[in-house]
Design an enzyme around this catalytic site. Sequence first.
Site, PDB file in Angstrom:
ATOM      1  N   ASP A  14       1.002  -1.107  -0.036  1.00  0.00           N
ATOM      2  CA  ASP A  14      -0.071  -0.004   0.031  1.00  0.00           C
ATOM      3  C   ASP A  14       0.999   1.269   0.030  1.00  0.00           C
ATOM      4  O   ASP A  14       2.264   1.135   0.407  1.00  0.00           O
ATOM      5  CB  ASP A  14      -0.772  -0.016   1.194  1.00  0.00           C
ATOM      6  N   SER A  15       0.330   2.308  -0.119  1.00  0.00           N
ATOM      7  CA  SER A  15       1.252   3.597  -0.120  1.00  0.00           C
ATOM      8  C   SER A  15       1.681   3.829   1.523  1.00  0.00           C
ATOM      9  O   SER A  15       2.404   4.598   1.570  1.00  0.00           O
ATOM     10  CB  SER A  15      -0.048   4.856  -0.630  1.00  0.00           C
ATOM     11  N   TYR A  46      -0.634   8.318  -2.258  1.00  0.00           N
ATOM     12  CA  TYR A  46      -0.498   8.015  -3.737  1.00  0.00           C
ATOM     13  C   TYR A  46      -1.558   8.801  -4.453  1.00  0.00           C
ATOM     14  O   TYR A  46      -1.428   9.135  -5.662  1.00  0.00           O
ATOM     15  CB  TYR A  46      -0.643   6.626  -4.083  1.00  0.00           C
ATOM     16  N   CYS A  77      -4.417  -1.385  -1.980  1.00  0.00           N
ATOM     17  CA  CYS A  77      -4.608   0.224  -2.180  1.00  0.00           C
ATOM     18  C   CYS A  77      -5.435   0.403  -3.486  1.00  0.00           C
ATOM     19  O   CYS A  77      -5.204  -0.203  -4.390  1.00  0.00           O
ATOM     20  CB  CYS A  77      -3.211   0.731  -2.473  1.00  0.00           C
ATOM     21  N   THR A  79      -6.083   2.915  -5.044  1.00  0.00           N
ATOM     22  CA  THR A  79      -5.448   3.863  -5.851  1.00  0.00           C
ATOM     23  C   THR A  79      -4.400   3.112  -6.653  1.00  0.00           C
ATOM     24  O   THR A  79      -4.453   3.523  -7.925  1.00  0.00           O
ATOM     25  CB  THR A  79      -4.805   5.202  -5.163  1.00  0.00           C
ATOM     26  N   CYS A 187     -11.003   3.182   0.432  1.00  0.00           N
ATOM     27  CA  CYS A 187      -9.423   3.498   0.587  1.00  0.00           C
ATOM     28  C   CYS A 187      -9.118   2.585   1.584  1.00  0.00           C
ATOM     29  O   CYS A 187      -9.948   2.675   2.547  1.00  0.00           O
ATOM     30  CB  CYS A 187      -9.118   5.093   0.686  1.00  0.00           C
ATOM     31  N   THR A 188      -8.055   2.003   1.243  1.00  0.00           N
ATOM     32  CA  THR A 188      -7.773   0.835   2.391  1.00  0.00           C
ATOM     33  C   THR A 188      -7.385   1.631   3.917  1.00  0.00           C
ATOM     34  O   THR A 188      -7.364   1.053   4.853  1.00  0.00           O
ATOM     35  CB  THR A 188      -6.775  -0.044   2.127  1.00  0.00           C
ATOM     36  N   HIS A 189      -7.009   2.953   3.865  1.00  0.00           N
ATOM     37  CA  HIS A 189      -6.961   3.721   5.058  1.00  0.00           C
ATOM     38  C   HIS A 189      -8.017   3.875   5.966  1.00  0.00           C
ATOM     39  O   HIS A 189      -7.855   4.113   7.041  1.00  0.00           O
ATOM     40  CB  HIS A 189      -6.360   4.862   4.913  1.00  0.00           C
TER      41      HIS A 189
HETATM   42  N1  DGL Z   1      -4.646   3.100   0.768  1.00  0.00           N
HETATM   43  C1  DGL Z   1      -4.740   3.787  -0.280  1.00  0.00           C
HETATM   44  C2  DGL Z   1      -6.015   3.421  -1.255  1.00  0.00           C
HETATM   45  O1  DGL Z   1      -6.613   2.502  -0.920  1.00  0.00           O
HETATM   46  C3  DGL Z   1      -4.276   5.201  -0.080  1.00  0.00           C
HETATM   47  C4  DGL Z   1      -4.081   6.082  -1.131  1.00  0.00           C
HETATM   48  C5  DGL Z   1      -3.260   7.030  -1.175  1.00  0.00           C
HETATM   49  O2  DGL Z   1      -2.076   7.222  -0.601  1.00  0.00           O
HETATM   50  O3  DGL Z   1      -3.721   8.488  -1.496  1.00  0.00           O
HETATM   51  O4  DGL Z   1      -6.527   4.065  -2.038  1.00  0.00           O
END
Ligand code: DGL
Length: 282
Positions: A14-15, A46, A77, A79, A187-189
């Site tokens: 992930d990012s 990202y 992620c 994105t 988004c996984t965050h």
């Molecule tokens: N966890 C990423 C996602 O699911 C985060 C994207 C980002 O870093 O902007 O999109």
Amino acid sequence: MFKPAGTVPIGIFDSGVGGLSVWKEAIKILPGHNFIYFADSAYSPYGPRSEEEIVERSAKITEFFISQGVGMVIIACNTATSAAIAPLRERFAIPFIGMEPAVKPAAALTKSGVIGVLATKGTLSGRLYNRTLNLFASDVKVVEVVGTGLVPLVESGKTSGKEVEDLLEKYISPMVDMGADYIVLGCTHYPFLRDAIQKIAGESVTLLDPAPAVARHMYKVAKENKLIDPIGRDNILGVNLYKSCYMDTQFFSSGSTAILERMARKVIPEIPDSCFKSKRLT
Ligand code: DGL
């Protein structure tokens, strides 16, 4: 810890720390398996980056995974999935699975006919997401909101409190005001913000996170590709030794490992320091 022959590590990236919400589900399904988690924290977020940059970072991370013996990659992620899953599949001969906002179940389950989608700009403007919208959500009203600023908050370890709630209020209240009864965490965050989001949305709104479904899909693909022990010892070991299975994930970050350590230990508090390493990947 004893590892049965025939298990091949699975890479998750992930990012930053958001993909831990997917790792958490993956280790529930394959608790005895080797995982390598990569947080690209030096390049997070990202969301505002170009597709080319995200493809380049994703390819570098995949090369690193392959050098570590990884046999399959979960792009944890949304994105990066949107930008990079197709080029990665073209370039590397291992299976990739990715994230997609849970628009399909939300559209099928909504009673109000309105669903909310909270995601990054990159995900919402991506081909994958828009294809899913056209295929499965053409009959419902979709309130899309870009969660600007949320990823950096989670990356700094902030998942509750006034700053988090003030920002979420701006994003979630309009969805609820427009009648959304399902909100997709795109988004996984965002699962790390689940409690704060639920508080603002109210108990009558259901939050959808695709991570459990992605973990089930991982199991199927890993099995088909013979990455797990054929007689299922990955599972048996995990059931018996769930508490000690943290030994089986190695965590890497392209930046500092401090937040990665903190967030991973929210899932399994006993993970030792030796499991966390910095790896710049330039
Ligand atoms: N966890 C990423 C996602 O699911 C985060 C994207 C980002 O870093 O902007 O999109």
